[in-house]
Design a protein around this motif. Structure first.
Motif, PDB file in Angstrom:
ATOM      1  N   SER A  78      37.650  40.124  31.742  1.00 48.32           N
ATOM      2  CA  SER A  78      37.686  38.673  31.953  1.00 48.32           C
ATOM      3  C   SER A  78      38.459  38.322  33.212  1.00 48.32           C
ATOM      4  O   SER A  78      38.058  37.454  33.992  1.00 48.32           O
ATOM      5  N   VAL A  79      39.604  38.991  33.409  1.00 49.10           N
ATOM      6  CA  VAL A  79      40.434  38.713  34.583  1.00 49.10           C
ATOM      7  C   VAL A  79      39.706  39.120  35.862  1.00 49.10           C
ATOM      8  O   VAL A  79      39.792  38.440  36.891  1.00 49.10           O
ATOM      9  N   GLN A  80      38.971  40.207  35.812  1.00 51.64           N
ATOM     10  CA  GLN A  80      38.238  40.703  36.981  1.00 51.64           C
ATOM     11  C   GLN A  80      37.109  39.768  37.397  1.00 51.64           C
ATOM     12  O   GLN A  80      36.844  39.587  38.587  1.00 51.64           O
ATOM     13  N   ASP A  81      36.449  39.146  36.436  1.00 48.10           N
ATOM     14  CA  ASP A  81      35.246  38.341  36.681  1.00 48.10           C
ATOM     15  C   ASP A  81      35.596  37.019  37.371  1.00 48.10           C
ATOM     16  O   ASP A  81      36.228  36.153  36.767  1.00 48.10           O
ATOM     17  N   ASN A  87      42.505  34.002  34.230  1.00 44.91           N
ATOM     18  CA  ASN A  87      43.103  34.609  35.424  1.00 44.91           C
ATOM     19  C   ASN A  87      44.416  35.336  35.148  1.00 44.91           C
ATOM     20  O   ASN A  87      45.037  35.870  36.069  1.00 44.91           O
ATOM     21  N   VAL A  88      44.839  35.375  33.879  1.00 43.05           N
ATOM     22  CA  VAL A  88      46.028  36.139  33.481  1.00 43.05           C
ATOM     23  C   VAL A  88      45.728  36.816  32.148  1.00 43.05           C
ATOM     24  O   VAL A  88      45.092  36.217  31.268  1.00 43.05           O
ATOM     25  N   GLY A  89      46.175  38.055  31.998  1.00 44.97           N
ATOM     26  CA  GLY A  89      45.934  38.761  30.742  1.00 44.97           C
ATOM     27  C   GLY A  89      46.889  39.922  30.571  1.00 44.97           C
ATOM     28  O   GLY A  89      47.935  39.998  31.240  1.00 44.97           O
ATOM     29  N   PHE A  90      46.520  40.840  29.688  1.00 46.89           N
ATOM     30  CA  PHE A  90      47.380  41.974  29.348  1.00 46.89           C
ATOM     31  C   PHE A  90      46.536  43.241  29.245  1.00 46.89           C
ATOM     32  O   PHE A  90      45.379  43.196  28.832  1.00 46.89           O
ATOM     33  N   ILE A  91      47.147  44.373  29.575  1.00 48.68           N
ATOM     34  CA  ILE A  91      46.522  45.667  29.302  1.00 48.68           C
ATOM     35  C   ILE A  91      47.560  46.603  28.691  1.00 48.68           C
ATOM     36  O   ILE A  91      48.751  46.517  28.989  1.00 48.68           O
ATOM     37  N   ALA A  92      47.085  47.492  27.832  1.00 45.64           N
ATOM     38  CA  ALA A  92      47.878  48.607  27.302  1.00 45.64           C
ATOM     39  C   ALA A  92      46.853  49.693  27.013  1.00 45.64           C
ATOM     40  O   ALA A  92      46.566  50.010  25.864  1.00 45.64           O
ATOM     41  N   GLN A  93      46.300  50.251  28.070  1.00 46.84           N
ATOM     42  CA  GLN A  93      45.125  51.107  27.936  1.00 46.84           C
ATOM     43  C   GLN A  93      44.906  51.930  29.197  1.00 46.84           C
ATOM     44  O   GLN A  93      45.553  51.715  30.223  1.00 46.84           O
ATOM     45  N   LYS A  94      43.970  52.857  29.102  1.00 48.22           N
ATOM     46  CA  LYS A  94      43.551  53.628  30.268  1.00 48.22           C
ATOM     47  C   LYS A  94      42.447  52.863  30.990  1.00 48.22           C
ATOM     48  O   LYS A  94      41.506  52.376  30.362  1.00 48.22           O
ATOM     49  N   ILE A  95      42.571  52.757  32.316  1.00 46.50           N
ATOM     50  CA  ILE A  95      41.556  52.061  33.099  1.00 46.50           C
ATOM     51  C   ILE A  95      41.234  52.867  34.356  1.00 46.50           C
ATOM     52  O   ILE A  95      41.994  53.747  34.759  1.00 46.50           O
ATOM     53  N   ASP A  96      40.125  52.522  34.973  1.00 46.95           N
ATOM     54  CA  ASP A  96      39.775  53.029  36.297  1.00 46.95           C
ATOM     55  C   ASP A  96      39.951  51.862  37.260  1.00 46.95           C
ATOM     56  O   ASP A  96      39.146  50.927  37.272  1.00 46.95           O
ATOM     57  N   ALA A  97      41.015  51.902  38.046  1.00 48.17           N
ATOM     58  CA  ALA A  97      41.354  50.773  38.914  1.00 48.17           C
ATOM     59  C   ALA A  97      40.231  50.425  39.882  1.00 48.17           C
ATOM     60  O   ALA A  97      40.122  49.271  40.316  1.00 48.17           O
ATOM     61  N   ALA A  98      39.394  51.395  40.218  1.00 46.70           N
ATOM     62  CA  ALA A  98      38.295  51.127  41.150  1.00 46.70           C
ATOM     63  C   ALA A  98      37.326  50.087  40.600  1.00 46.70           C
ATOM     64  O   ALA A  98      36.618  49.422  41.366  1.00 46.70           O
ATOM     65  N   ASN A  99      37.309  49.942  39.278  1.00 46.59           N
ATOM     66  CA  ASN A  99      36.419  48.956  38.653  1.00 46.59           C
ATOM     67  C   ASN A  99      37.018  47.555  38.628  1.00 46.59           C
ATOM     68  O   ASN A  99      36.335  46.606  38.224  1.00 46.59           O
ATOM     69  N   VAL A 246      52.301  53.318  25.006  1.00 48.42           N
ATOM     70  CA  VAL A 246      51.619  52.915  26.233  1.00 48.42           C
ATOM     71  C   VAL A 246      52.269  51.643  26.772  1.00 48.42           C
ATOM     72  O   VAL A 246      52.625  50.751  25.997  1.00 48.42           O
ATOM     73  N   PRO A 247      52.481  51.540  28.087  1.00 46.62           N
ATOM     74  CA  PRO A 247      53.097  50.333  28.644  1.00 46.62           C
ATOM     75  C   PRO A 247      52.206  49.103  28.469  1.00 46.62           C
ATOM     76  O   PRO A 247      50.983  49.186  28.616  1.00 46.62           O
ATOM     77  N   VAL A 248      52.834  47.984  28.146  1.00 46.40           N
ATOM     78  CA  VAL A 248      52.147  46.692  28.142  1.00 46.40           C
ATOM     79  C   VAL A 248      52.354  46.069  29.515  1.00 46.40           C
ATOM     80  O   VAL A 248      53.489  45.833  29.929  1.00 46.40           O
ATOM     81  N   THR A 249      51.263  45.818  30.207  1.00 45.97           N
ATOM     82  CA  THR A 249      51.335  45.300  31.571  1.00 45.97           C
ATOM     83  C   THR A 249      50.654  43.940  31.646  1.00 45.97           C
ATOM     84  O   THR A 249      49.551  43.762  31.118  1.00 45.97           O
ATOM     85  N   VAL A 250      51.331  42.994  32.271  1.00 44.21           N
ATOM     86  CA  VAL A 250      50.742  41.677  32.509  1.00 44.21           C
ATOM     87  C   VAL A 250      49.927  41.768  33.789  1.00 44.21           C
ATOM     88  O   VAL A 250      50.419  42.249  34.816  1.00 44.21           O
ATOM     89  N   VAL A 251      48.682  41.327  33.726  1.00 42.00           N
ATOM     90  CA  VAL A 251      47.794  41.420  34.884  1.00 42.00           C
ATOM     91  C   VAL A 251      47.306  40.031  35.276  1.00 42.00           C
ATOM     92  O   VAL A 251      47.281  39.106  34.457  1.00 42.00           O
ATOM     93  N   ALA A 252      46.929  39.901  36.533  1.00 42.95           N
ATOM     94  CA  ALA A 252      46.452  38.613  37.042  1.00 42.95           C
ATOM     95  C   ALA A 252      45.376  38.837  38.088  1.00 42.95           C
ATOM     96  O   ALA A 252      45.362  39.871  38.769  1.00 42.95           O
ATOM     97  N   ARG A 253      44.482  37.871  38.196  1.00 47.01           N
ATOM     98  CA  ARG A 253      43.508  37.927  39.283  1.00 47.01           C
ATOM     99  C   ARG A 253      44.259  37.755  40.597  1.00 47.01           C
ATOM    100  O   ARG A 253      45.227  37.001  40.674  1.00 47.01           O
ATOM    101  N   GLU A 254      43.814  38.449  41.618  1.00 44.71           N
ATOM    102  CA  GLU A 254      44.546  38.477  42.880  1.00 44.71           C
ATOM    103  C   GLU A 254      44.656  37.111  43.541  1.00 44.71           C
ATOM    104  O   GLU A 254      45.560  36.877  44.349  1.00 44.71           O
ATOM    105  N   ASP A 255      43.756  36.174  43.193  1.00 43.00           N
ATOM    106  CA  ASP A 255      43.818  34.848  43.801  1.00 43.00           C
ATOM    107  C   ASP A 255      44.613  33.846  42.956  1.00 43.00           C
ATOM    108  O   ASP A 255      44.555  32.639  43.210  1.00 43.00           O
TER     109      ASP A 255
END
Length: 298
Positions: A78-81, A87-99, A246-255
Motif C-alpha cells: 500500500s505504501v509503495q503504490d 503513505n505510512v505503515g509498518f513492516i516486521a518481515q523479510k522484503i526485497d527492497a528492489a520491489n 524481528v524488528p518493527v520498522t515504521v515505513v513511509a512513502r518517499e514523498d
C-alpha cells in the motif's frame, strides 16, 4: 562488526538523521498536512502504535486516517503504490527492497519475538520439535506470523497442520481444545501477550539453537526472554525462553511531506527512546533493519 557496536552505530545514525532533519525542514516546509497510516489487527502492536501516532499528529493539526488489515505483509504494498492514499505503515518481515523503490525507513522501534503457546495438556517444557504433527493456528495468510512461523518450521523440518483465521478465532480454537498451538508476533508488553502468558490453559514453547536459526533465516535476531518477564505473578516464563524476533520498522512513502516526517520521527523518539527489554544493549529507535534505506529527513 560486533552486535553491540553495530547497535550503537545504528542508534547514533538515527539520532543524527533526526537532528539533521531540523535544519532540512526549515528549507523544505510542505503545506500538505494529511497522512494515512495503515496498521495491522486492532489487538496488535502495529495498530496500537498507529493509533498513538494518529492521535499525536491530529493534535498537531495533521489530517490523519488510520486503517487496519490482517494480512500485514501487504502493508508495504500500500505504501509503495502511488495511487494508494496510504503513505505510512509498518513492516516486521523479510522484503526485497528492489520491489519498493518508493518506500523508506523511519526507523525500527521494537523487536517482536515469535511466541508459540501450546495447550498445557500437551505436556510441560515443550520445545519446537514437539510440534511435529500438531495443528498450529497461523493467523491469516499473508501475516507476519505466518511468514516467520513457516520459516521456523521449515528450518526444523517439521510437518505441522496449519490452520488459518483471525488471532481471536485461533485463541478460542485452542482454548476449546480444537487446535494445539496458537502464536503471536508482538512485543512482550502487548496486552494480548500478557493475557496469553497468564492463561493457565497455555504453556510457552521453547525454540532451540536460535543463533543458528537466526543466521539461516537472515532477517531475525536470536532472543532470550528472561524468567517472569511476561507474567511476574505466574513466573512466565519459568526459565529463560529462547526464540527469534524481528524488528518493527515504521515505513513511509518517499514523498511524505518533510514536516510530517519530522513530526513522526520526533514522536517515535519520545515514545520508544529507551533500552529494549528483550535485547541487552539495544536502544530504540534505530536503523537495525537495513532492508530499506533510511529516510533523509527522519
Amino acid at each position: 562488526m560486533p552486535i553491540a557496536r553495530s547497535v550503537l552505530f545504528a542508534t547514533g545514525l538515527f539520532l543524527t538523521l533526526v537532528l539533521g532533519g531540523v535544519g532540512f525542514i526549515a528549507a523544505t516546509i510542505s503545506w500538505d498536512r494529511s497522512v494515512v497510516i495503515e496498521a495491522g489487527p486492532k489487538a496488535g502492536f502495529f495498530y496500537e502504535t498507529g493509533d498513538g501516532l494518529a492521535r499525536h499528529l491530529s493534535a498537531e493539526g495533521v489530517d490523519v486516517e488510520l486503517t487496519s488489515r490482517d494480512d500485514t505483509l501487504n502493508i508495504i504494498e500500500s505504501v509503495q503504490d502511488p495511487d494508494n492514499p496510504v503513505n505510512v505503515g509498518f513492516i516486521a518481515q523479510k522484503i526485497d527492497a528492489a520491489n519498493y523503490p518508493n518506500v523508506t525507513s523511519l526507523g525500527s522501534i521494537e523487536l517482536e519475538p515469535l511466541l508459540l503457546f501450546a495447550r498445557t495438556d500437551l505436556g510441560a517444557n515443550l520445545s519446537v520439535s514437539d510440534l511435529e504433527g500438531r495443528s498450529v493456528w497461523m493467523q491469516v495468510k499473508g501475516s507476519g506470523f505466518d511468514q516467520l512461523a513457516s520459516e521456523v518450521f521449515d528450518a526444523y523440518d517439521l510437518d505441522v497442520e496449519p490452520r488459518y483465521g483471525t488471532l481471536n478465532e485461533g485463541i478460542l480454537s485452542v482454548r476449546r481444545g480444537e487446535t494445539d498451538v496458537v502464536g503471536v508476533l508482538f512485543p512482550v508488553h502487548t496486552p494480548i501477550v500478557r493475557q496469553l502468558a497468564a492463561d493457565p490453559q497455555l504453556t510457552l514453547v521453547d525454540i532451540a539453537t536460535t543463533e543458528a536459526l537466526a543466521s539461516e533465516i537472515g532477517y531475525v535476531r536470536s532472543l532470550t526472554i528472561p524468567p517472569g518477564l511476561l507474567d511476574i505473578a505466574g513466573s512466565v516464563p519459568s526459565g529463560p525462553l529462547h526464540t527469534v524476533g524481528v524488528p518493527v520498522t515504521v515505513v513511509a512513502r518517499e514523498d511524505l511531506p518533510a514536516a510530517i516526517t519530522l513530526q513522526i520521527a520526533s514522536r517515535l523518539q519520545d515514545q520508544f527512546g529507551s533500552p529494549s527489554s528483550t535485547v541487552q544493549g539495544t536502544t530504540f529507535p534505530n536503523f537495525m533493519d537495513l532492508q530499506l534505506s533510511a529516510n533523509t529527513v527522519a
